[in-house]
Motif scaffolding. Structure first.
Motif, PDB file in Angstrom:
ATOM      1  N   GLY A  77       0.813  -1.212   0.000  1.00  0.00           N
ATOM      2  CA  GLY A  77       0.000   0.000   0.000  1.00  0.00           C
ATOM      3  C   GLY A  77       0.844   1.259   0.000  1.00  0.00           C
ATOM      4  N   GLN A  78       1.921   1.253   0.775  1.00  0.00           N
ATOM      5  CA  GLN A  78       2.827   2.396   0.799  1.00  0.00           C
ATOM      6  C   GLN A  78       3.469   2.615  -0.580  1.00  0.00           C
ATOM      7  OE1 GLN A  78       2.535   4.431   3.328  1.00  0.00           O
ATOM      8  NE2 GLN A  78       4.222   4.036   4.749  1.00  0.00           N
ATOM      9  N   ALA A  79       3.869   1.514  -1.205  1.00  0.00           N
ATOM     10  CA  ALA A  79       4.466   1.616  -2.540  1.00  0.00           C
ATOM     11  C   ALA A  79       3.464   2.186  -3.546  1.00  0.00           C
ATOM     12  CB  ALA A  79       4.954   0.241  -2.989  1.00  0.00           C
ATOM     13  N   GLN A  80       2.188   1.799  -3.415  1.00  0.00           N
ATOM     14  CA  GLN A  80       1.175   2.317  -4.329  1.00  0.00           C
ATOM     15  C   GLN A  80       0.920   3.804  -4.084  1.00  0.00           C
ATOM     16  OE1 GLN A  80       0.259   0.741  -6.875  1.00  0.00           O
ATOM     17  NE2 GLN A  80      -1.303   2.146  -7.660  1.00  0.00           N
ATOM     18  N   LEU A  81       0.990   4.243  -2.825  1.00  0.00           N
ATOM     19  CA  LEU A  81       0.863   5.670  -2.535  1.00  0.00           C
ATOM     20  C   LEU A  81       1.952   6.469  -3.264  1.00  0.00           C
ATOM     21  CD1 LEU A  81       0.026   5.793   1.285  1.00  0.00           C
ATOM     22  CD2 LEU A  81      -1.334   6.843  -0.522  1.00  0.00           C
ATOM     23  N   LEU A 117       1.202   6.776  -6.832  1.00  0.00           N
ATOM     24  CA  LEU A 117       0.132   7.746  -7.065  1.00  0.00           C
ATOM     25  C   LEU A 117       0.604   9.185  -6.896  1.00  0.00           C
ATOM     26  CD1 LEU A 117      -2.792   5.894  -5.236  1.00  0.00           C
ATOM     27  CD2 LEU A 117      -2.521   6.204  -7.709  1.00  0.00           C
ATOM     28  N   GLY A 118       1.885   9.355  -6.521  1.00  0.00           N
ATOM     29  CA  GLY A 118       2.458  10.695  -6.475  1.00  0.00           C
ATOM     30  C   GLY A 118       2.546  11.335  -5.111  1.00  0.00           C
ATOM     31  N   PHE A 119       2.280  10.560  -4.041  1.00  0.00           N
ATOM     32  CA  PHE A 119       2.367  11.122  -2.696  1.00  0.00           C
ATOM     33  C   PHE A 119       3.791  10.978  -2.161  1.00  0.00           C
ATOM     34  CE2 PHE A 119      -2.140  10.141  -3.105  1.00  0.00           C
ATOM     35  CZ  PHE A 119      -2.711  11.315  -2.629  1.00  0.00           C
ATOM     36  N   SER A 120       4.393  12.101  -1.792  1.00  0.00           N
ATOM     37  CA  SER A 120       5.758  12.058  -1.253  1.00  0.00           C
ATOM     38  C   SER A 120       5.753  11.764   0.238  1.00  0.00           C
ATOM     39  CB  SER A 120       6.470  13.391  -1.515  1.00  0.00           C
ATOM     40  OG  SER A 120       5.745  14.468  -0.941  1.00  0.00           O
ATOM     41  N   LYS A 147      -7.878   8.586  -2.255  1.00  0.00           N
ATOM     42  CA  LYS A 147      -7.283   8.328  -3.570  1.00  0.00           C
ATOM     43  C   LYS A 147      -6.734   6.911  -3.647  1.00  0.00           C
ATOM     44  CE  LYS A 147      -4.246  10.398  -7.039  1.00  0.00           C
ATOM     45  NZ  LYS A 147      -3.367  11.557  -7.358  1.00  0.00           N
ATOM     46  N   LEU A 148      -6.095   6.447  -2.568  1.00  0.00           N
ATOM     47  CA  LEU A 148      -5.559   5.085  -2.556  1.00  0.00           C
ATOM     48  C   LEU A 148      -6.694   4.075  -2.659  1.00  0.00           C
ATOM     49  CD1 LEU A 148      -3.122   3.168  -2.227  1.00  0.00           C
ATOM     50  CD2 LEU A 148      -3.507   3.258   0.246  1.00  0.00           C
TER      51      LEU A 148
END
Length: 414
Positions: free
Chosen positions: A343-347, A350-353, A385-386
């Motif tokens: 999930g962190q990798a997908q965030l 999706l462009g979240f730093s 968004k996730l």
């Protein structure tokens, strides 16, 4: 004659209302010590804070810096100050033995665990105070230097007064709970500045992250040193339920040192994140002699606020301002953690730093326990968004608000 009892009753009622009013003012004042501070995911409740420039003594940022507070293990900063005094005076050396009495050995964790009659060196003791916040070591130092911990606490209080820490009183060397052991953010900042100025030859011990003791590796020390690298260079954290999570930290950037104090957080990570933001903000401010000096701030007010009541302390709590993404509940911790990592990798994809925090939540149903995989404390919009992305890919994801996390968390069974 008949009027006297009525007059007496009226007077008693007035006295009662006055007492209740004073108690109300005290409670309101204690509550006022806790107020929101900003974070990327939303407001966080916190206690007093202050940032000072040791070179000029100027106060760059502060809130309620003179409010009374329980120091918890920040007490050990003063214990170390006095050990440094003894080293500088030649009454101790780094190789001097530090014996452990029955009293010292019996102190609760965190501790080094030396048996009665055992000993370590003064240097190992300093390392243990910083890297493990060892309560037994603090008491052993008190007994070694002053004969008893009570006598050492008196010396600590006298030293505090000499340094201008006008509100600080010590009753023990380690910071274990005592209602009469109090300080303020202002006073702790003065102590941090004094350590930097008075003992440059020993100050480096506050950078201790770990050390080898026998076959053990003791540590890690405070995360602030890693989180704010390369600028952070010490000092100490502290926690008891009543005062929450606290820190005194020092950092050097472009040759300029600042000392910061942040008190009263419900989570250690929120505390560490805040002091970094506080220092970042303070380093942008210039010191030109016009700001109030730290010693000019006034101490005083009501008794310390209670951050975590003892009935709540130690329980599983969310205590984070941001929304969370629940990614499912699994039969073992490893699967839940792997799900969290994905999930962190997908965030990031999706462009979240700024990613979320790991929160693997144990959930019970009867005799069975499962592990909920949760990405916690996300910035606004990130959880939604996730989860929208997960649902497009037919994967499980639900947005959870902080108020959704209520023990016993049965809503997270799946």
């Amino acid at each position: 004659m008949l009027g006297a009892p009525h007059a007496s009753t009226a007077m008693n009622l007035r006295l009662l209302f006055c007492v209740l009013g004073l108690l109300g003012l005290c409670a309101a004042s204690a509550r006022a010590q806790m107020a929101p501070v900003t974070s990327p995911s939303g407001p966080v409740m916190a206690g007093p804070y202050v940032v000072v420039d040791p070179a000029t003594g100027e106060t760059l940022l502060e809130r309620n810096a003179g409010a009374f507070w329980y120091p918890a293990s920040l007490t050990k900063i003063m214990t170390i100050y006095i050990v440094f005094e003894e080293l500088k005076a030649g009454r101790l050396t780094l190789s001097s033995p530090l014996p452990f009495s029955q009293t010292a050995s019996a102190k609760p964790a965190s501790k080094l665990g030396i048996a009665p009659g055992g000993s370590i060196t003064v240097e190992q003791g300093l390392q243990a105070l910083v890297a493990r916040s060892a309560n037994d070591v603090a008491t052993a130092f008190g007994e070694r230097i002053s004969g008893t911990e009570a006598a050492f606490a008196q010396r600590m209080t006298e030293t505090a007064a000499r340094l201008g820490m006008t509100a600080t009183k010590f009753r023990n060397a380690n910071g274990l709970p005592d209602p009469e052991q109090v300080t303020t953010a202002r006073d702790l900042a003065l102590l941090g500045v004094a350590l930097v100025k008075d003992f440059p030859e020993y100050y480096g011990y506050f950078r201790t992250q770990d050390f080898v003791f026998g076959k053990q590796k003791i540590g890690p020390g405070i995360k602030f040193l890693d989180l704010y690298a390369p600028y952070a260079d010490g000092l100490k954290t502290g926690f008891i339920c009543a005062s929450g999570f606290n820190i005194v930290g020092s950092a050097v950037r472009d040759g300029r040192r600042l000392v910061a104090v942040a008190l009263g957080f419900k989570r250690a990570d929120l505390r560490d994140e805040f002091i970094i933001r506080l220092l970042d903000e303070a380093f942008l401010l210039k010191t030109a002699g016009s700001r109030p000096k730290i010693w000019q701030l006034r101490n005083g007010g009501s008794g310390p606020a209670t951050v975590l009541p003892y009935g709540e302390c130690g329980t599983i709590r969310y205590d984070m301002p941001g929304d969370a993404a629940w990614l499912g509940t699994y039969g073992d911790w490893r699967t839940a953690r792997t799900t969290f990592d994905k999930g962190q990798a997908q965030l990031a994809t999706l462009g979240f730093s700024r990613l979320g925090k790991e929160w693997i939540l144990p959930v019970r149903s009867g005799e069975a326990t499962r592990q909920a995989a949760i990405i916690a404390d996300l910035e606004p919009g990130a959880a939604q968004k996730l989860c929208d992305d997960y649902k497009v890919r037919k994967l499980f994801c639900e947005v959870k608000k902080p108020g959704d996390f209520v023990a016993p968390f049965s809503g997270f069974w799946r």
